[in-house]
Design a protein around this motif. Sequence first.
Motif, short mmCIF file in Angstrom:
data_model
loop_
_atom_site.label_atom_id
_atom_site.label_comp_id
_atom_site.label_asym_id
_atom_site.label_seq_id
_atom_site.Cartn_x
_atom_site.Cartn_y
_atom_site.Cartn_z
N GLU A 39 -29.41 -7.76 60.20
CA GLU A 39 -28.32 -7.03 59.52
C GLU A 39 -28.37 -5.52 59.80
O GLU A 39 -27.34 -4.92 60.12
CB GLU A 39 -28.35 -7.32 58.02
CG GLU A 39 -27.14 -6.79 57.30
CD GLU A 39 -27.11 -7.18 55.83
OE1 GLU A 39 -28.19 -7.36 55.23
OE2 GLU A 39 -26.01 -7.31 55.29
N ILE B 49 -26.94 -4.97 63.18
CA ILE B 49 -25.48 -5.19 63.25
C ILE B 49 -24.75 -3.98 62.65
O ILE B 49 -23.72 -3.54 63.15
CB ILE B 49 -25.07 -6.48 62.49
CG1 ILE B 49 -25.76 -7.71 63.09
CG2 ILE B 49 -23.56 -6.65 62.48
CD1 ILE B 49 -25.22 -8.19 64.41
N LYS B 50 -25.32 -3.42 61.57
CA LYS B 50 -24.69 -2.24 60.95
C LYS B 50 -24.63 -1.10 61.97
O LYS B 50 -23.63 -0.39 62.06
CB LYS B 50 -25.48 -1.80 59.72
CG LYS B 50 -25.29 -2.75 58.55
CD LYS B 50 -25.49 -2.01 57.22
CE LYS B 50 -25.01 -2.87 56.06
NZ LYS B 50 -26.11 -3.27 55.17
N ASN C 71 -13.01 -2.71 65.58
CA ASN C 71 -13.21 -4.15 65.71
C ASN C 71 -12.97 -4.68 67.13
O ASN C 71 -13.07 -5.87 67.36
CB ASN C 71 -12.30 -4.90 64.72
CG ASN C 71 -12.91 -6.23 64.33
OD1 ASN C 71 -14.02 -6.52 64.76
ND2 ASN C 71 -12.21 -7.03 63.55
C1 NAG Z 1 -19.56 -5.46 61.06
O1 NAG Z 1 -18.17 -5.29 61.21
C2 NAG Z 1 -17.39 -6.43 60.97
C3 NAG Z 1 -15.93 -6.05 61.19
O2 NAG Z 1 -15.73 -5.71 62.50
C4 NAG Z 1 -17.58 -6.90 59.56
O3 NAG Z 1 -16.87 -8.11 59.36
C5 NAG Z 1 -19.04 -7.15 59.31
O4 NAG Z 1 -19.26 -7.50 57.96
C6 NAG Z 1 -19.88 -5.94 59.65
N1 NAG Z 1 -21.28 -6.33 59.53
C7 NAG Z 1 -22.19 -5.63 58.87
C8 NAG Z 1 -23.56 -6.19 58.80
O5 NAG Z 1 -21.94 -4.57 58.34
#
Ligand code: NAG
Length: 470
Positions: A93, A96-97, A109
Motif C-alpha cells: 500500500e 501504491i500511494k 488515473n
Molecule cells: C491509487 O489511485 C487509484 C485511483 O487511480 C485509487 O483507486 C486507489 O485507491 C489509490 N490507491 C492507494 C493505495 O491510495
Amino acid sequence: MVQLQGQLAGIVLVQWFLQLGSAAQIPLLPKSHTEGYKFDPLLHLPGISPYFDAIGSGLSHAAPKHCEVTAASYLVRHAAIYANDDDYETFIEPLIKKLNSTYTSTLYNKKRKGWNGPLSFFDKWEDPIDDPHNQLEQITPQGIKDSKKVGKHLLSRYPKLVRTTKRVYADKKARTKDTAAAFVKVFPQKIEVVEINLNRSSFHAQDPHKACKAFSKKPGNDELGVFTSHYTIPIIERLQGFSPVKLEETDIVGLQQLCGYESAIRGKKSDICDVFTDSEWMAYEYAWDLKYSHMVGHGNPLSPYLGFPWLKTTSELMSKFHAPQHTDDEIPDDDGQRFFLAFTHREVPPFIATALGLFNSSNAYAEEFPTDRINWSRSWKMAELIPFLGHVGIEKLTCNAVSKDPKDTREYIRVIANSAPRPIPKCQDGPGASCGFDEFTRIVRTGMEVYGDFDGVCGNDEEKEDEGEL
Ligand SMILES: *[C@@H]1O[C@H](CO)[C@@H](O)[C@H](O)[C@H]1NC(C)=O
Ligand SMILES: *[C@@H]1O[C@H](CO)[C@@H](O)[C@H](O)[C@H]1NC(C)=O
Ligand SMILES: *[C@@H]1O[C@H](CO)[C@@H](O)[C@H](O)[C@H]1NC(C)=O
Ligand SMILES: *[C@@H]1O[C@H](CO)[C@@H](O)[C@H](O)[C@H]1NC(C)=O
C-alpha cells in the motif's frame, strides 16, 4: 559469448578425444544439464509465488518399483490470493500511494510521470489489486484455474485413490473453501467439502496455529528488518535515479512482492519481476526464509508441537489401512476412503517439515541465519514448500519385490512436498528412500511424547475438547 566459446572448446575437445580413440571417457550426451539454465524469480518467492512442482532431492516422483500407493493424505495451502493483509499494509500500500502521487494532473488515473530506465513501465502499469477492500485475502480467478490444475495433477497421480474420496476438509475462510470447491470440481465423483471448526479435534491437525493461543506471526520480524535494511541499500542506490519518488526499504520489498502477487493474479509473469537481478531476488528469498524460519520453522520452539498433531492423525488413519494387520474380522471400520485432502494456510506445511526434520540441516540452528549476509548453503528453502497451492502429503506404499504372496508384502510411507519425495532424515531405508511403516508410527509416537502437550505450550484454557473423529 563466454558460453559460446565454452561450447566451441567442448566440441574441439570431443573431436580431439574421438581422434585419440578414447571415446569411452566421454559421456553419452556430452551436455551439462545446466546448459541453458535461466534464472526465474518466481521460483524464489517464499509464500507468494504461483504454484510450481519442486524438484526436491531428485528422486523419482512415481512410486518406487514394486510398490503401489495404497492411501494418501495431503495438506494443501489455498490458491493464490490478491495479497495478504500484512503484506499489503506494510509493503504494498505505501508503494501504491507513492505510485499514485506521480499521476500527471491533467490525465489523472491514466499516466504516471517521472519513471525511467528499468522502471519506465510504471507510466502505464495497472495496479492488479484495484479493489483491496474486497480483494485482500480472497483467491483470484487465476487461483481457481490453478487449483483445478493441481487437482487434475493429483487425480492423474492417484487415479484409483481419488475415486474413493467422499469428503475433503476446509476451514471457515473463503480462501480454503473456494480452493476446495475448485479441486473437487475436477474429481470424477461428487465430494462434500466439510468445514472444520475449532470444536473438532482434527482442527488441531489442520489449522494448528489457529488453535494455539501462544502462536504469533511476529517472530522473525526483527531479523527480517535487519536483513532487509542490509540488502536493500544497494538496490535503492541502483534504482533511485529512475524514480520520481524517494524509494525506501519497504518500497523495494513491496515491489518484489508485487512480482509474485501480480504474476499469481494475472497468470503471467509481472513486468516488475525484470526490475531486479538474480542476486537481488536471492536476497529477497533469503530474507523470507529467515523470517519463516523464526515464525514457523526450527527457530520457533512451538513449531514441532504444531506439526505433530497432523502427523499423529495421519499415522493413526493409515494404521487402520495397514494391510498386514488386517485379519478377516479386523477390516478397518471406515467408509473406504483412501485419499484425503485438507485445505489450510501457509504456516502448516512448514510445521510438518520441522516436526520431521525436513529442510533441516544437522548444524546448530544459530549458524543458519545470519542477518548481515545470505547463507547460500541453508537447507530451509520455503519457496519450494509454500507457493500458493503448496502441499505436503503422506503416501502409504504397499510393496512386494519378492513374490506374489501377501506375506511378503511390506508397507512404507513417503513424504511428498509439491510432487517431490522428501526423505525423512531419521528413516529412509525403504524403497525410494521411504520409511518403514512401523518405524514411521514409532517416530510419530515418540514425537508426541516429547511434543504432545499442545494445549500446555499454547497456553490454551483447560476447556473440554470435543473428541470428534476425522
Ligand atoms: C491509487 O489511485 C487509484 C485511483 O487511480 C485509487 O483507486 C486507489 O485507491 C489509490 N490507491 C492507494 C493505495 O491510495
Ligand atoms: C461445532 O460447531 C458448529 C458451529 O460452529 C456446530 O454446528 C456443530 O454442531 C458443532 N459440533 C459439535 C460436535 O459440537
Ligand atoms: C533439525 O536441526 C536441528 C539442528 O539444526 C536439530 O537439533 C534437530 O534435531 C533437527 N530436527 C529434526 C526433527 O531432525
Ligand atoms: C549456513 O547454514 C548451514 C546449515 O544449513 C551452516 O552449516 C553454515 O554454518 C551456515 N553458514 C553461514 C555462513 O552462516
